[in-house]
Design an enzyme around this catalytic site. Sequence first.
Site, PDB file in Angstrom:
ATOM      1  N   ASP A 148     -11.305  -8.214  -1.562  1.00 49.69           N
ATOM      2  CA  ASP A 148     -11.904  -9.555  -1.614  1.00 49.69           C
ATOM      3  C   ASP A 148     -13.241  -9.539  -0.901  1.00 49.69           C
ATOM      4  OD1 ASP A 148     -11.034 -11.089   1.359  1.00 49.69           O
ATOM      5  OD2 ASP A 148     -10.056  -9.221   0.779  1.00 49.69           O
ATOM      6  N   GLU A 159       0.826  -1.201   0.000  1.00 48.13           N
ATOM      7  CA  GLU A 159       0.000   0.000   0.000  1.00 48.13           C
ATOM      8  C   GLU A 159       0.867   1.260   0.000  1.00 48.13           C
ATOM      9  OE1 GLU A 159      -3.540  -2.162   2.607  1.00 48.13           O
ATOM     10  OE2 GLU A 159      -1.864  -1.165   3.598  1.00 48.13           O
TER      11      GLU A 159
END
Length: 214
Positions: free
Chosen positions: A180, A12
């Site tokens: 997800d 990230e």
Amino acid sequence: MKIGIIVAMDKELQQLQQLFSDGNVRVEKCGIGKVNAALGAQRMINEFRPDVIISSGCAGGNGDDVGVQDVVASAELAYHDVYCGTAIDNSTQYGQVQGLPARYQADPRLLSIATNLRCDVRVHAGLIVTGDWFVDSKEKMREILGHFPEAKAVDMESCAIAQTCYINKVPFISFRVISDIPLRDTDASQYHDFWATVAEHSFQVTKTFVENLI
């Protein structure tokens, strides 16, 4: 305006550091989990003195109206793995640290900007729940949603950063890219596919938000 952005992982950090060159925007990695998140937020506050803190990263989606690559902006935040019991104070809610809010509200101005962004990604305002548990099974996700049926995303840092910002009186919001949907997944395969195939550009919403904020 000084803006602090906190992420949990190197993946990230690499995505977001590419997007910002302004010295008034600092992107830092705190590490995974609630303790690392709180320590990272306090360090950011002590050293950088930001006017606003943003938590940015990925999260599991609720399996309802949120899809992979959508972004959830934290209208409110709670812990899904905190329980202080009722023996001393029967008004304390599941997910609440006794003596602190049951849910941390995002700064209203920040949330208004977030929900009115013009971008190519769907942004959902809603509840993000946080706990020290990587949700890699349908059973665990069902358990969490049993306590928080309206939760749109589950992560491991946002609420701890929100609590730290609440104590320090720093406006806060979290953006979580859905990597997800645990209720539709097996062994976190969607999570691994996200990083392998679709993560690049997934953090542009944070960049667009900062551009609208400054």
